[in-house]
Design a protein around this motif. Structure first.
Motif, mmCIF file in Angstrom:
data_model
loop_
_atom_site.group_PDB
_atom_site.id
_atom_site.type_symbol
_atom_site.label_atom_id
_atom_site.label_comp_id
_atom_site.label_asym_id
_atom_site.label_seq_id
_atom_site.Cartn_x
_atom_site.Cartn_y
_atom_site.Cartn_z
ATOM 1 N N PHE A 56 -6.714 6.417 -6.254
ATOM 2 C CA PHE A 56 -7.437 5.613 -6.804
ATOM 3 C C PHE A 56 -9.089 5.857 -6.517
ATOM 4 N N TRP A 57 -9.379 6.041 -5.335
ATOM 5 C CA TRP A 57 -10.733 6.084 -4.991
ATOM 6 C C TRP A 57 -11.265 7.374 -5.429
ATOM 7 N N LYS A 58 -10.525 8.457 -5.691
ATOM 8 C CA LYS A 58 -10.660 9.542 -6.167
ATOM 9 C C LYS A 58 -11.304 9.403 -7.569
ATOM 10 N N ASP A 99 1.841 5.070 0.867
ATOM 11 C CA ASP A 99 1.732 5.937 1.954
ATOM 12 C C ASP A 99 1.931 7.387 1.515
ATOM 13 N N LEU A 110 -7.078 -4.705 -9.610
ATOM 14 C CA LEU A 110 -6.147 -4.410 -8.608
ATOM 15 C C LEU A 110 -5.204 -5.725 -8.274
ATOM 16 N N LEU A 140 -11.493 -2.044 -10.097
ATOM 17 C CA LEU A 140 -11.602 -2.740 -8.845
ATOM 18 C C LEU A 140 -11.183 -3.995 -9.056
ATOM 19 N N HIS A 168 -0.354 2.326 -10.138
ATOM 20 C CA HIS A 168 -0.313 1.855 -8.813
ATOM 21 C C HIS A 168 0.243 0.267 -8.843
ATOM 22 N N ILE A 212 -0.327 0.675 -4.216
ATOM 23 C CA ILE A 212 -1.543 1.304 -4.668
ATOM 24 C C ILE A 212 -1.738 2.628 -3.889
ATOM 25 N N ARG A 213 -1.719 3.572 -4.774
ATOM 26 C CA ARG A 213 -2.183 5.027 -4.194
ATOM 27 C C ARG A 213 -3.637 5.098 -3.909
ATOM 28 N N TRP A 214 -4.209 4.911 -2.959
ATOM 29 C CA TRP A 214 -5.487 4.458 -2.545
ATOM 30 C C TRP A 214 -6.314 5.888 -2.643
ATOM 31 N N ARG A 215 -5.805 6.868 -1.900
ATOM 32 C CA ARG A 215 -6.408 8.107 -2.202
ATOM 33 C C ARG A 215 -6.880 8.521 -3.661
ATOM 34 N N ASN A 233 0.794 -1.312 0.071
ATOM 35 C CA ASN A 233 0.023 0.060 -0.004
ATOM 36 C C ASN A 233 0.904 0.999 0.141
#
Length: 329
Positions: free
Chosen positions: A85-87, A5, A128, A125, A76, A80-83, A3
């Motif tokens: 990705f979700w944006k 950070d 990933l 999704l 990613h 994974i750059r979650w912020r 993940n």
């Protein structure tokens, strides 16, 4: 999978990917422009059924989905750059919802309930786990998703509630439908190709490509704003073309609407499902227009040649919705 950070640097941007995405979005605008012209009867070719135009549309769709896989690996693949990705996911999902709502009111019988944006959101999704999975597994799963629809189908998937999965015999009417099988496999091909390229010396050469000159810069810009262009281009095109259609050929728009309304009413009263009647009557309308049978339809005076054309079109349209049985008369 690792993940990301707050200290994870933003991955570099490959100009060639933006350019490729820009070429795809321009091609899609061109396709929809001619689809609109065909729908409004300004263009003599039925873009939705013509083999050449269908192949063009499928090529564009495959390009977009390949680039989805490419973008996921570039953005990613290491972590994974979650912020981010979700944006991005929220933007795509919101756009998909907006298209569903808009098309439901504009085309209630063929609205978009699982189109390209819906697919991209879900496929992003689903892909990933494959960003760091063994390459043999990516190849195997891609082959299953692409190959299985070639050997398996079931009428159960003709219904809207299951059609988004794939495997249909006759797809339900929808202005855009991108099922999981086979199209998720194309996303995985993009993942596979990008991972192989990044592990080779080709990546360094591709990174040196820049958007030089007005054409390439424009394409790269369009690629970076592809989602916005996708969302706004059809309302803009129809907003310009539809008033012209009503002004230049109001009698054609009225005549087509009357034919479809009468046909669908008769069809559903005969016991055929409404979604199949939409497909059947649209096919019938195209036959009447192509063979110039309006006079026969309105007057009831049908020559032997015209009757033969009507019968042939009826068989064609019946086979379209019931491949193994004729439409009840």
């Amino acid at each position: 999978m690792t993940n990301a950070d707050a200290t994870t640097p933003k991955p570099p941007r490959f100009a060639i990917v933006d350019i490729a995405r820009g070429v795809a979005i321009v091609g899609m605008v061109v396709y929809h422009f001619f689809w609109d012209l065909s729908y409004l009867r300004f263009f003599p070719v039925d873009v939705g059924y013509d083999p050449g135009w269908v192949a063009f549309a499928r090529t564009l769709l495959a390009s977009f989905l390949l680039l989805v896989g490419v973008g996921l690996v570039l953005g990613h693949g290491r972590a994974i750059r979650w912020r981010a990705f979700w944006k991005r996911f929220a933007m795509v999902a919101t756009g998909a919802l907006a298209i569903t709502v808009a098309t439901f009111f504009a085309f209630p019988d063929s609205f978009v309930y699982f189109g390209v944006l819906h697919a991209i959101a879900l496929f992003s999704l689903m892909a990933l786990p494959f960003l760091r999975a063994p390459l043999w597994l990516v190849v195997a799963v891609a082959a299953i998703f692409i190959g299985l629809p070639l050997v398996y189908s079931d009428p159960m998937f003709d219904h809207k509630v299951w059609s988004w999965i794939g495997f249909w015999v006759v797809p339900p009417p929808a202005n855009d439908l991108v099922p999981v099988f086979p199209w998720f496999g194309v996303v995985l091909l993009g993942v596979l190709a990008t991972r192989l390229i990044l592990a080779s010396s080709l990546a360094e050469r591709l990174a040196t490509i820049t958007a030089r000159g007005p054409i390439l810069r424009s394409l790269a810009l369009a690629g970076r704003w592809s989602l916005v262009i996708y969302l706004v281009h059809q309302p803009l095109l129809l907003g310009v073309l539809y008033p012209f259609a009503l002004w230049l050929q109001p009698e054609i728009a009225s005549r087509n609407g009357e034919f479809l309304g009468s046909c669908q009413q008769t069809c559903t009263e005969g016991g055929t499902p409404a979604n199949l009647c939409v497909t059947y009557c649209q096919c019938g309308l195209e036959g009447v227009q192509e063979n110039d049978l309006w006079n026969a339809i309105y007057t009831g005076r049908v020559s032997a040649d015209e009757q033969a054309k009507l019968d042939a079109q009826n068989r064609l349209c019946s086979a379209l919705i019931y491949p193994e049985a004729p439409l009840p008369e």
